[in-house]
Design an enzyme around this catalytic site. Structure first.
Site, PDB file in Angstrom:
ATOM      1  N   ARG A 127      -4.728   6.167   1.500  1.00  0.00           N
ATOM      2  CA  ARG A 127      -2.811   7.174   1.787  1.00  0.00           C
ATOM      3  C   ARG A 127      -3.456   7.815   0.020  1.00  0.00           C
ATOM      4  NH1 ARG A 127       2.187   5.320   3.782  1.00  0.00           N
ATOM      5  NH2 ARG A 127       1.687   6.687   5.856  1.00  0.00           N
TER       6      ARG A 127
ATOM      7  N   LYS B 276       7.762  -3.011  17.257  1.00  0.00           N
ATOM      8  CA  LYS B 276       9.852  -2.616  17.424  1.00  0.00           C
ATOM      9  C   LYS B 276       9.418  -1.478  18.516  1.00  0.00           C
ATOM     10  CE  LYS B 276      12.641  -4.368  14.011  1.00  0.00           C
ATOM     11  NZ  LYS B 276      13.551  -4.206  13.515  1.00  0.00           N
TER      12      LYS B 276
ATOM     13  N   GLY C 118      -1.073   3.843   9.423  1.00  0.00           N
ATOM     14  CA  GLY C 118       0.117   2.109   9.891  1.00  0.00           C
ATOM     15  C   GLY C 118      -0.856   1.297   9.753  1.00  0.00           C
TER      16      GLY C 118
ATOM     17  N   GLY D 107       4.795   7.167  11.511  1.00  0.00           N
ATOM     18  CA  GLY D 107       6.471   7.489  12.068  1.00  0.00           C
ATOM     19  C   GLY D 107       5.964   9.141  11.758  1.00  0.00           C
TER      20      GLY D 107
HETATM   21  C1  3PG Z   1       5.200   5.467   5.966  1.00  0.00           C
HETATM   22  O1  3PG Z   1       4.742   4.497   5.405  1.00  0.00           O
HETATM   23  O2  3PG Z   1       5.697   5.308   7.030  1.00  0.00           O
HETATM   24  C2  3PG Z   1       5.627   6.640   4.995  1.00  0.00           C
HETATM   25  O3  3PG Z   1       5.578   5.875   3.958  1.00  0.00           O
HETATM   26  C3  3PG Z   1       6.919   6.808   4.987  1.00  0.00           C
HETATM   27  O4  3PG Z   1       7.822   5.266   4.616  1.00  0.00           O
HETATM   28  P1  3PG Z   1       9.244   4.940   5.078  1.00  0.00           P
HETATM   29  O5  3PG Z   1       9.786   4.316   6.827  1.00  0.00           O
HETATM   30  O6  3PG Z   1       9.799   4.017   4.100  1.00  0.00           O
HETATM   31  O7  3PG Z   1      10.437   6.224   4.824  1.00  0.00           O
END
Ligand code: 3PG
Ligand code: MG
Length: 403
Positions: free
Chosen positions: A42, A203, A356, A379
């Site tokens: 990132r 999850k 992620g 997400g």
């Molecule tokens: C992530 O890592 O998915 C984003 O930076 C958003 O973070 P968050 O899920 O804590 O809102």
């Protein structure tokens, strides 16, 4: 019909930034290990926009969240390690403010010269950030003259720095956000078929709504990782000591039945790698998924299941993958994740890895260059692909315009 993602969204290239102070919302929410950035995807992905601005004579105030802190000043969630990493990659020094949008940030922002960079401390130290508080948005907006959103990984959050600021400053999409929306928008609107989604990770509950709508779009869904256990239970199998979300079993059963009725192929693991305990040095054993021993827990998909997913990936038109197939950071339980990553790397399909853990796994295997796209959003990419409007993108469409 969903609106093409970049319709009506101002771009970085449209802004005249010379001599202006620009607030850049980046997603520098990176994993830390021993006080250092453990995966810099990132950070490096945010460089093109920053370089674009600095080389055109702008001064830049960068802001981001890190983790989910519960109090102001929590040292474990300071952006200090990120500031150091960013400075090392970018070149010019990166000053870090002591507060988020308070006195120190204001003084430092006001003193910035063209070509200089200030990083604000963790946005989520301010409780107003996650609440979308207009007062915080106003304090952030007051730090600059223009706004650039490059935080793809967080644009599914209606937070103050994402939804609030573009209502107050003229805003535009940064180069990373633009590229993510282009690539993922293509996958959302015109996926080459068969379109295969491979989903893993911990999850189900986080992903249920996404799954329901994603299942309306894909031809094949392959499930692995810890969340596969909830699917196994929904399929009437036992799961031994594997972690499951009991309260989601019924929804998962309904979801799978509905998807299959529509002709979606739903692949659950046939075999599993199990162990007696959740430990990196636990002895791995392969068992049939319908004969799970009571005293074992599942820590990876088995070799037959992995090979089956690899086959589907090989004949796919497009593949989207989010979430590891097992505990991929432990060598004994990484084979499923590796097989999927290798199959994607050698597939002629259009291959996209969601951010992620799966992106980190692909990078640690050195296979990121063999993918068509490794997204910085986890997400966010899921929400985009299920067809949901992203608050960050929506806010840019209606941003304050300069006359
Ligand atoms: C992530 O890592 O998915 C984003 O930076 C958003 O973070 P968050 O899920 O804590 O809102
Ligand atoms: Mg390919």
């Amino acid at each position: 019909m969903t609106v093409p993602l970049l319709d009506g969204v101002p771009r970085l290239g449209d802004l005249d930034v010379a001599g202006r102070r620009v607030l850049v919302r980046a997603d520098l929410n990176v994993p830390l290990r021993d006080g250092e950035v453990a995966d810099e995807l990132r950070v490096s992905a945010s460089l093109p926009t920053l370089e674009h601005l600095l080389s055109r004579g702008a001064s830049v105030v960068v802001c981001s969240h890190l983790g989910r802190p519960s109090e102001f000043g929590d040292p474990a969630t300071s952006l200090r390690p990120v500031a150091d990493r960013l400075a090392a990659l970018l070149g010019p020094p990166v000053a870090l403010s002591a507060d988020v949008a308070g006195e120190d940030a204001r003084a430092r922002a006001a003193a910035l010269q063209p070509g200089e960079v200030l990083l604000l401390e963790n946005l989520r130290w301010e409780p107003g950030e996650t609440k979308g508080d207009p007062e915080l948005a106003a304090r952030l907006a007051a730090l600059a003259e223009l706004y650039v959103d490059d935080a793809f990984g967080a644009c599914h959050r209606a937070h103050a720095s994402i939804s609030g600021v573009p209502g107050l400053l003229h805003g535009a999409a940064g180069l990373l956000l633009e590229r993510e929306l282009e690539v993922l928008g293509g996958l959302r609107d015109e996926p080459a078929r068969p379109y295969v989604a491979v989903l893993g990770g911990a999850k189900v509950s986080d992903k249920l709504i996404v799954l329901e709508r994603l299942l309306e779009r894909v031809d094949v869904l392959a499930v692995g990782g810890a969340m596969a256990s909830t699917f196994q239970l929904a399929a009437g199998r036992t799961v031994g000591r594997s972690r499951v979300e009991e309260d989601r079993v019924e929804s998962v059963a309904t979801l799978v039945a509905a998807a299959r009725a529509r002709g979606v192929e739903v692949l659950l693991p046939d075999d599993l790698v199990v162990a007696a305990e959740f430990a990196s040095d636990a002895t791995p054993e392969v068992v049939e998924a319908d004969a799970m021993p009571e005293d074992r827990m599942s820590l990876d998909i088995g070799p037959r299941s992995a090979a089956r997913i690899a086959e589907v990936v090989a004949r796919a038109g497009a593949v989207f993958w989010n979430g590891p197939m097992g505990v991929s950071e432990w060598a004994s339980f990484a084979a499923g994740t590796r097989t999927v990553a290798e199959a994607m790397a050698s597939s002629s399909a259009f291959t996209v890895v969601g951010g992620g853990d799966s992106a980190a796994a692909v990078r640690s295997m050195g296979l990121d260059g063999a993918m068509d796209h490794v997204s910085t959003g986890g997400g966010a990419s899921l929400e985009l692909l299920e067809g949901r409007e992203l608050p960050g993108v929506e806010a840019l469409r209606t941003t304050q315009r300069e006359s």
